[in-house]
Write a protein that holds these residues in place. Structure first.
Motif, short mmCIF file in Angstrom:
data_model
loop_
_atom_site.label_atom_id
_atom_site.label_comp_id
_atom_site.label_asym_id
_atom_site.label_seq_id
_atom_site.Cartn_x
_atom_site.Cartn_y
_atom_site.Cartn_z
N ASP A 142 4.97 -8.02 -0.49
CA ASP A 142 3.65 -7.68 -1.02
C ASP A 142 2.55 -7.96 0.01
OD1 ASP A 142 4.80 -6.92 -3.40
OD2 ASP A 142 4.39 -8.83 -4.41
N ARG A 145 2.41 -5.17 2.59
CA ARG A 145 1.78 -3.96 2.07
C ARG A 145 0.26 -4.17 1.94
NH1 ARG A 145 4.55 -0.04 1.42
NH2 ARG A 145 2.82 1.03 0.41
N GLU A 146 -0.15 -5.36 1.59
CA GLU A 146 -1.58 -5.66 1.51
C GLU A 146 -2.22 -5.59 2.89
OE1 GLU A 146 -1.83 -9.45 -0.35
OE2 GLU A 146 -1.14 -8.71 -2.32
N GLN A 149 -2.82 -2.00 3.71
CA GLN A 149 -4.00 -1.48 3.01
C GLN A 149 -5.29 -1.96 3.66
OE1 GLN A 149 -3.42 -2.70 -1.05
NE2 GLN A 149 -1.60 -1.41 -1.34
N THR A 162 0.86 5.17 10.60
CA THR A 162 2.22 4.77 10.24
C THR A 162 3.16 5.85 10.75
OG1 THR A 162 2.21 5.93 8.10
CG2 THR A 162 1.42 3.65 8.11
N TYR A 238 2.07 0.88 11.92
CA TYR A 238 3.02 0.29 10.97
C TYR A 238 4.27 1.17 10.92
CZ TYR A 238 -0.13 -3.19 8.88
OH TYR A 238 -0.94 -4.28 8.67
N LEU A 274 6.87 -3.52 8.14
CA LEU A 274 7.00 -3.83 6.71
C LEU A 274 8.37 -4.45 6.45
CD1 LEU A 274 5.40 -0.63 5.15
CD2 LEU A 274 4.33 -2.84 5.56
N HIS A 278 11.22 -2.54 1.18
CA HIS A 278 9.89 -2.44 0.55
C HIS A 278 8.94 -1.69 1.48
CE1 HIS A 278 10.89 -5.52 -2.56
NE2 HIS A 278 11.66 -5.99 -1.60
N SER A 279 9.48 -0.77 2.26
CA SER A 279 8.68 -0.13 3.31
C SER A 279 8.33 1.31 2.99
CB SER A 279 9.44 -0.20 4.65
OG SER A 279 10.73 0.37 4.53
#
Length: 464
Positions: A142, A145-146, A149, A162, A238, A274, A278-279
């Protein structure tokens, strides 16, 4: 019943066995079914290679029913009696380790493993320990991912992107049943999503132009940045955590060379990773648009048609920007690697592992040094790795090093694959025949046989 009475009347009761209700032990010959199933090309998935090395995958357009229908057609042409569907299915499931759809990494292996351990133990203390491990893992995911963002909003101060490699796109795509028995050629696509203009860039090449290794990926990244980010000072990238493609010395040297290039304004490149499983990236959604658009085309005969599908797949602006990468553009990092010492220790003596790196930084002021963290926490300090050789004199700058071609003679196909392509020409319009007839064939040599394992890992096809 009459036979039973006749035997009884002769007095030989030992021979009078009533077989009503019993199952026949007569074994059916399944060799024709085995031969038919073996006639379909099967591929290994890198997602399951370690956990199930013998499992292979068939064309995702196939099903058991479709294969059985093709089997019946074959029997009809050979004037033989086909076995029942139930028996065909039994042979498929008991004598082969085949599946129709390779698993995409939608679920996380770490989460799945911990969930299994949590459900499988009655010891509350052990269960709590596994739950804590899972909680920490998901918090890390998490947090990554934050961070993405947050960085995606830095478009006024940096060029933010990305990137990801799409699954291999097969061609020719034909409706004839003959095609199921033939190998395919493949188109590769490195998708780059730029947050600065919310645009997807597709860098495509077919398998006779280049492969899918880290050097191929690095070439596409460098070309994109030198084209679209040349006036930027800071680049933030990323990607997923695939070490073979994104997180290794070859990609590192390519980016170190770029950040030294006086023809660009780039002074800092941050490459962040990532957490595996979870990527999900913006690229995945863009790939989905392309694959959805391709379903409207029953037949695809050439790479150019795939490129046209990509260009028109997105109906709303901005449309995808598609760039075709040619064989001559793929450069080897061998010359760069000869100029450095590939150290496994940081400047402070810490033994590091590429698998644990979550953040790489490359700076113009440190031409033969990269920095890394094993976290995406901005407050944690970087480790430094010095790649310069211990020698007298001024070290060579990487941007002065001339890189040789990665595939000097192109990338030939196997004899079997070219034969399959030529066999399909009757179902392909003549305008496309030249491409297939001009395919270069790989003539096996002693060195190519010895390097077969290395080559196959790069060429491996994965159905998603």
């Amino acid at each position: 019943m009459e036979d039973y009475i006749a035997v009884y009347q002769k007095g030989d009761v030992s021979q009078c066995k009533d077989k009503r209700g019993t199952t026949s032990t007569r074994k059916l010959d399944d060799s024709d079914i085995i031969t038919h199933i073996q006639s379909f090309p099967a591929y290994q998935s890198h997602y399951t290679r370690k956990s199930n090395p013998n499992r292979k995958f068939l064309n995702p357009g196939l099903t058991i029913r479709k294969m059985y229908d093709l089997y019946k057609e074959k029997c009809l042409t050979e004037m033989t009696e086909p076995k029942k569907l139930k028996y065909y299915n039994k042979v498929f499931n008991t004598k082969f380790n085949l599946h129709f759809k390779a698993p995409h990494q939608d679920t996380c292996k770490t989460c799945d493993s911990l969930n299994f351990k949590i459900r499988g133990t009655d010891d509350e203390n052990v269960k709590k320990e596994f739950e804590v491990q899972k909680e920490l893992h998901q918090r890390k995911a998490d947090s990554a991912r934050e961070n993405l963002q947050i960085d995606a909003k830095k478009i006024n101060d940096a060029y933010v992107l990305t990137f990801d490699l799409q699954k291999a796109l097969a061609f020719p795509k034909l409706t004839t049943s003959v095609a199921y028995y033939k190998r395919n050629l493949y188109l590769y696509n490195l998708g780059i999503h730029c947050f600065n203009n919310n645009t997807g860039y597709m860098n495509v090449w077919n398998e006779i132009e280049g492969g899918r290794g880290s050097q191929d990926i690095a070439v596409c990244l460098v070309k994109h940045l030198k084209t679209h980010a040349v006036t930027q000072n800071h680049v933030i990238m990323y990607s997923d955590s695939c070490t073979g493609q994104n997180r290794n010395i070859k990609t590192t040297l390519s980016l170190l060379k770029l950040v030294q290039d006086p023809d660009t304004s780039i002074t800092t490149i941050d490459h962040k990773f990532l957490v595996s499983g979870h990527s999900y990236l913006p690229n995945d959604g863009e790939f989905g648009i392309i694959e959805s658009a391709s379903r409207r085309h029953e037949q695809i005969y050439s790479p150019d048609q795939w490129i046209e599908i990509m260009k028109t797949a997105k109906r709303k602006e901005p449309h995808f920007v598609v760039t075709e990468i040619k064989n001559s553009e793929f450069k080897s990092t061998a010359a760069l690697e000869k100029c450095i010492t590939n150290r496994k220790k940081t400047t402070c003596g810490y033994d590091f592992n590429w698998l644990n790196i979550r953040w790489l930084r490359f700076e113009r002021n440190h031409p033969l040094q990269f920095q890394f963290k094993e976290t995406l926490n901005a407050d944690m300090p970087f480790y430094k790795v010095d790649l310069s050789k211990k020698q007298q004199g001024r070290p060579a700058y990487l941007y002065n090093i001339q890189q040789g071609p990665l595939y000097p003679s192109g990338r030939p196909v196997t004899i079997a694959k070219k034969k399959d392509m030529l066999d399909l020409l009757p179902y392909i319009p003549p305008i496309y025949h030249k491409f297939y007839k001009n395919l270069t064939v790989d003539i096996p040599t002693r060195s190519s046989i010895l390097n077969a394992d290395e080559r196959s890992s790069d060429d491996e096809i994965t159905y998603d």
